[in-house]
Design a protein around this motif. Structure first.
Motif, PDB file in Angstrom:
ATOM      1  N   ASP A 139       0.771  -1.091  -0.189  1.00 26.13           N
ATOM      2  CA  ASP A 139       0.072   0.066   0.037  1.00 26.13           C
ATOM      3  C   ASP A 139       0.927   1.275   0.073  1.00 26.13           C
ATOM      4  OD1 ASP A 139      -2.027   1.958   0.205  1.00 26.13           O
ATOM      5  OD2 ASP A 139      -2.479   1.154   2.382  1.00 26.13           O
ATOM      6  N   MET A 140       1.269   1.859  -1.184  1.00 20.18           N
ATOM      7  CA  MET A 140       1.846   3.002  -1.349  1.00 20.18           C
ATOM      8  C   MET A 140       1.090   4.231  -0.720  1.00 20.18           C
ATOM      9  SD  MET A 140       5.150   2.911  -2.681  1.00 20.18           S
ATOM     10  CE  MET A 140       5.496   4.191  -3.853  1.00 20.18           C
ATOM     11  N   ASP A 141      -0.121   4.190  -0.868  1.00 14.80           N
ATOM     12  CA  ASP A 141      -1.137   5.249  -0.867  1.00 14.80           C
ATOM     13  C   ASP A 141      -0.852   5.788   0.856  1.00 14.80           C
ATOM     14  OD1 ASP A 141      -1.781   5.543  -3.292  1.00 14.80           O
ATOM     15  OD2 ASP A 141      -3.743   4.206  -2.824  1.00 14.80           O
ATOM     16  N   GLN A 142      -0.775   4.789   1.643  1.00 11.74           N
ATOM     17  CA  GLN A 142      -0.599   5.180   3.194  1.00 11.74           C
ATOM     18  C   GLN A 142       0.348   6.431   3.559  1.00 11.74           C
ATOM     19  OE1 GLN A 142       0.986   1.931   5.659  1.00 11.74           O
ATOM     20  NE2 GLN A 142       2.017   0.965   3.673  1.00 11.74           N
ATOM     21  N   ILE A 143       1.552   6.700   2.766  1.00 15.79           N
ATOM     22  CA  ILE A 143       2.425   7.700   3.059  1.00 15.79           C
ATOM     23  C   ILE A 143       2.065   8.896   1.907  1.00 15.79           C
ATOM     24  CG2 ILE A 143       4.203   6.178   3.855  1.00 15.79           C
ATOM     25  CD1 ILE A 143       5.692   6.746   1.033  1.00 15.79           C
ATOM     26  N   LYS A 144       1.014   8.592   1.082  1.00 12.84           N
ATOM     27  CA  LYS A 144       0.707   9.759   0.155  1.00 12.84           C
ATOM     28  C   LYS A 144       0.309  11.055   0.842  1.00 12.84           C
ATOM     29  CE  LYS A 144      -1.984  10.476  -4.056  1.00 12.84           C
ATOM     30  NZ  LYS A 144      -2.852   9.830  -5.001  1.00 12.84           N
ATOM     31  N   PRO A 145      -0.646  11.168   1.828  1.00 12.59           N
ATOM     32  CA  PRO A 145      -0.845  12.366   2.551  1.00 12.59           C
ATOM     33  C   PRO A 145       0.406  13.133   3.060  1.00 12.59           C
ATOM     34  CG  PRO A 145      -2.578  10.673   3.420  1.00 12.59           C
ATOM     35  CD  PRO A 145      -1.407  10.002   2.305  1.00 12.59           C
ATOM     36  N   LEU A 146       0.269  14.192   2.870  1.00 16.03           N
ATOM     37  CA  LEU A 146       1.667  15.207   3.396  1.00 16.03           C
ATOM     38  C   LEU A 146       1.645  14.977   5.062  1.00 16.03           C
ATOM     39  CD1 LEU A 146       3.584  17.240   2.598  1.00 16.03           C
ATOM     40  CD2 LEU A 146       2.115  19.169   3.487  1.00 16.03           C
ATOM     41  N   GLY A 147       2.740  14.605   5.448  1.00 16.99           N
ATOM     42  CA  GLY A 147       2.953  14.267   6.786  1.00 16.99           C
ATOM     43  C   GLY A 147       3.134  12.829   7.169  1.00 16.99           C
ATOM     44  N   ASN A 148       2.876  12.055   6.339  1.00 20.55           N
ATOM     45  CA  ASN A 148       2.466  10.591   6.868  1.00 20.55           C
ATOM     46  C   ASN A 148       3.861  10.157   6.713  1.00 20.55           C
ATOM     47  OD1 ASN A 148      -0.098  10.871   7.532  1.00 20.55           O
ATOM     48  ND2 ASN A 148      -0.784   9.343   6.231  1.00 20.55           N
ATOM     49  N   ALA A 149       4.298   9.049   7.636  1.00 19.06           N
ATOM     50  CA  ALA A 149       5.658   8.060   7.322  1.00 19.06           C
ATOM     51  C   ALA A 149       5.441   6.914   7.981  1.00 19.06           C
ATOM     52  CB  ALA A 149       6.596   9.180   8.124  1.00 19.06           C
ATOM     53  N   LEU A 150       6.609   6.356   7.624  1.00 15.47           N
ATOM     54  CA  LEU A 150       6.685   4.708   8.000  1.00 15.47           C
ATOM     55  C   LEU A 150       7.857   4.828   8.871  1.00 15.47           C
ATOM     56  CD1 LEU A 150       4.585   4.036   5.968  1.00 15.47           C
ATOM     57  CD2 LEU A 150       5.793   2.127   5.321  1.00 15.47           C
ATOM     58  N   PHE A 151       7.638   4.147   9.964  1.00 19.71           N
ATOM     59  CA  PHE A 151       8.896   4.016  11.092  1.00 19.71           C
ATOM     60  C   PHE A 151       9.608   2.823  11.015  1.00 19.71           C
ATOM     61  CE2 PHE A 151      10.652   3.356  15.289  1.00 19.71           C
ATOM     62  CZ  PHE A 151      11.602   4.270  15.604  1.00 19.71           C
ATOM     63  N   ASP A 152      10.940   2.800  11.251  1.00 23.94           N
ATOM     64  CA  ASP A 152      11.821   1.355  11.222  1.00 23.94           C
ATOM     65  C   ASP A 152      11.238   0.795  12.621  1.00 23.94           C
ATOM     66  OD1 ASP A 152      13.518  -0.830  11.230  1.00 23.94           O
ATOM     67  OD2 ASP A 152      15.162   0.680  11.069  1.00 23.94           O
ATOM     68  N   ARG A 153      10.675  -0.285  12.836  1.00 26.11           N
ATOM     69  CA  ARG A 153      10.339  -1.033  13.904  1.00 26.11           C
ATOM     70  C   ARG A 153      11.733  -1.807  14.423  1.00 26.11           C
ATOM     71  NH1 ARG A 153       7.362  -3.855  10.140  1.00 26.11           N
ATOM     72  NH2 ARG A 153       8.115  -5.794   9.472  1.00 26.11           N
ATOM     73  N   ASN A 154      12.678  -1.865  13.941  1.00 30.78           N
ATOM     74  CA  ASN A 154      13.903  -2.283  14.299  1.00 30.78           C
ATOM     75  C   ASN A 154      14.994  -1.133  14.860  1.00 30.78           C
ATOM     76  OD1 ASN A 154      13.150  -4.958  13.702  1.00 30.78           O
ATOM     77  ND2 ASN A 154      14.266  -4.951  11.852  1.00 30.78           N
ATOM     78  N   PHE A 187       8.040  -0.574   9.291  1.00 27.05           N
ATOM     79  CA  PHE A 187       8.768  -1.513   8.207  1.00 27.05           C
ATOM     80  C   PHE A 187       9.834  -1.946   8.903  1.00 27.05           C
ATOM     81  CE2 PHE A 187      10.811   2.678   7.770  1.00 27.05           C
ATOM     82  CZ  PHE A 187      11.932   2.343   7.444  1.00 27.05           C
ATOM     83  N   SER A 188      10.531  -2.858   8.280  1.00 28.41           N
ATOM     84  CA  SER A 188      11.969  -3.512   9.114  1.00 28.41           C
ATOM     85  C   SER A 188      13.030  -3.135   8.229  1.00 28.41           C
ATOM     86  CB  SER A 188      11.666  -5.148   9.083  1.00 28.41           C
ATOM     87  OG  SER A 188      12.437  -5.632   9.667  1.00 28.41           O
ATOM     88  N   LEU A 189      14.057  -2.652   8.999  1.00 28.66           N
ATOM     89  CA  LEU A 189      15.153  -2.455   8.268  1.00 28.66           C
ATOM     90  C   LEU A 189      16.545  -2.780   9.359  1.00 28.66           C
ATOM     91  CD1 LEU A 189      17.031  -1.440   5.798  1.00 28.66           C
ATOM     92  CD2 LEU A 189      16.404   0.793   6.374  1.00 28.66           C
ATOM     93  N   GLY A 190      16.672  -1.671  10.252  1.00 27.02           N
ATOM     94  CA  GLY A 190      17.413  -2.028  11.129  1.00 27.02           C
ATOM     95  C   GLY A 190      18.637  -1.034  11.283  1.00 27.02           C
ATOM     96  N   ALA A 191      19.416  -0.984  12.273  1.00 29.22           N
ATOM     97  CA  ALA A 191      20.278  -0.058  12.621  1.00 29.22           C
ATOM     98  C   ALA A 191      21.703  -0.162  11.517  1.00 29.22           C
ATOM     99  CB  ALA A 191      20.707   0.277  14.047  1.00 29.22           C
ATOM    100  N   THR A 192      22.234   0.813  11.406  1.00 27.24           N
ATOM    101  CA  THR A 192      23.454   0.780  10.557  1.00 27.24           C
ATOM    102  C   THR A 192      24.474   1.838  11.103  1.00 27.24           C
ATOM    103  OG1 THR A 192      22.980   2.638   8.853  1.00 27.24           O
ATOM    104  CG2 THR A 192      22.227   0.343   8.273  1.00 27.24           C
ATOM    105  N   PHE A 193      25.764   1.799  10.579  1.00 31.66           N
ATOM    106  CA  PHE A 193      26.626   2.931  10.943  1.00 31.66           C
ATOM    107  C   PHE A 193      26.034   4.119  10.852  1.00 31.66           C
ATOM    108  CE2 PHE A 193      30.150  -0.508  10.419  1.00 31.66           C
ATOM    109  CZ  PHE A 193      30.324  -0.849  11.514  1.00 31.66           C
TER     110      PHE A 193
END
Length: 391
Positions: A139-154, A187-193
């Protein structure tokens, strides 16, 4: 492994008797080797997982080819280039489309503590899939409204209980760059340097968070290919069209550049290599002490063998065989404990850490060298042994 050890024991009955005649000493040796293996596996596994975490954001790029500035070193310090250069790729046969990826470091304020932390922000266009996260692909539309974002749960815990709040509410308001936005999913990504946490936003929200950044410039270009098109062929055709300040790279080439940068400019490799050396030395000392003590206690028996006509080579081979048997027996608990430790670390740290066949072979070889080398050192007394002196 079991078949190999059983065959080894049949061919080395004297050595096996020497190993097994004192269960306490054998247990101490096996425990020492297992602990040494655990140290080595831990260091190698953690080092590989940290390095692999640097490749992970690049592996999530939904494109076969990328476009970056020729001064590219790592994702944490990307240089900008003109967005228009990316659209030149559309004129090359085999290119299905392009998309821009904008990246910058923002300032996150944890709602409960009001503490500020850096956060990596990815701004993507909504007309083409840029990042291969299941939540975005569904679902790409969930970040379509201005100010919406996805956070890295890791992300690390210092960023707050985002998952818990989202379970209770449809969204979570947070402050980023002193502006209020809404976290609507994870979403799932995780920490990096480069980052302890990550956000994905639309290009419009990205511009809202970074109003001073020129919208005509981007940090990373994604080139999507038609089915069956060769990335290498298109790369070869596209690169001559670009100015000297722009490089066209495959996704693997970009990931290799990222990894090479961190291997060269971080102390991770040295620190973990030192840990491997410590584990190797610990095991070597333990095995040496056990075998040397066994040799000293069995001097009359070895002297008898030499008096009967057995050569130095034979009596030394008995000790070497002992060390080889200990290496294989001690390796078993080492790999079992290490596999469990990997599972624990993966769950706690969210790092991608798992046992690989290559690492198993590497550590087994190190264990064999460690034990046989210690055994060889422990036989110096046997070379000098004179049966007349003993009797």
């Amino acid at each position: 492994m079991k078949k190999f050890i059983s065959k080894l024991l049949k061919k080395t009955p004297v050595a096996w008797l020497q190993v097994s005649n004192n269960p306490v000493k054998m247990s101490i040796a096996v425990a020492g080797i297992g602990f040494s293996n655990l140290l080595i596996f831990f260091q190698l596994g953690l080092m590989d997982s940290i390095y692999n975490s640097q490749r992970k954001p690049i592996e999530k790029l939904a494109a076969e080819l990328t476009m970056v500035s020729s001064g590219y070193s790592n994702l944490g310090s990307l240089q900008e280039f003109e967005r228009s250069r990316l659209y030149q790729a559309l004129g090359v046969e085999g290119v299905a489309g392009v998309s821009a990826l904008r990246i910058n470091r923002g300032s996150w304020i944890t709602p409960t503590t009001r503490q500020k932390f850096d956060i990596f922000i990815y701004g993507i266009g909504l007309d083409k899939q840029s990042l291969a996260f299941p939540e975005l692909m569904a679902d790409m539309d969930q970040i379509k409204p201005l100010g919406n974002a996805l956070f890295d749960r890791n992300a690390k815990k210092q960023y707050g209980d985002v998952l818990g709040i989202l379970k209770a509410n449809r969204f979570m308001p947070v402050e980023v760059n002193d502006k209020t936005i809404k976290i609507v999913n994870t979403f799932s990504l995780g920490a990096t340097f480069s980052a302890d946490a990550n956000l994905v936003t639309s290009d419009a929200t990205f511009q809202y968070l970074f109003p001073k950044q020129d919208p005509r410039k981007i940090q990373l270009g994604l080139i999507h290919l038609k089915p069956g098109a060769s990335p290498l062929s298109i790369q070869k055709a596209l690169q001559p069209l670009m100015p000297k300040n722009i490089k066209v790279l495959t996704r693997d080439e970009l990931a290799d550049l990222e990894l090479a940068y961190w291997k060269k400019n971080s102390s991770v490799g040295f620190i973990f290599s030192l840990g491997v050396l410590v584990g190797f030395l610990v095991g070597s000392i333990i095995v040496y002490q056990i075998l040397f003590g066994d040799v000293m206690n069995s001097l009359p028996q070895y002297a008898t063998l030499k008096a009967m006509g057995y050569t130095n080579t034979y009596v030394i081979s008995v000790v070497i065989q002992q060390s080889a048997i200990l290496a294989f027996i001690g390796f078993v608990p080492g790999i079992i404990l290490s596999t469990g430790l990997y599972a624990l670390l993966a769950g706690v740290t969210k790092l991608t850490i798992f046992m690989t066949s290559t690492r198993v072979i590497q550590v087994l070889a190190l264990t064999f060298i460690m034990c046989v080398g210690s055994g060889a050192l422990a036989t110096r007394k046997l070379v000098e042994l004179d049966p007349a002196d003993v009797f």
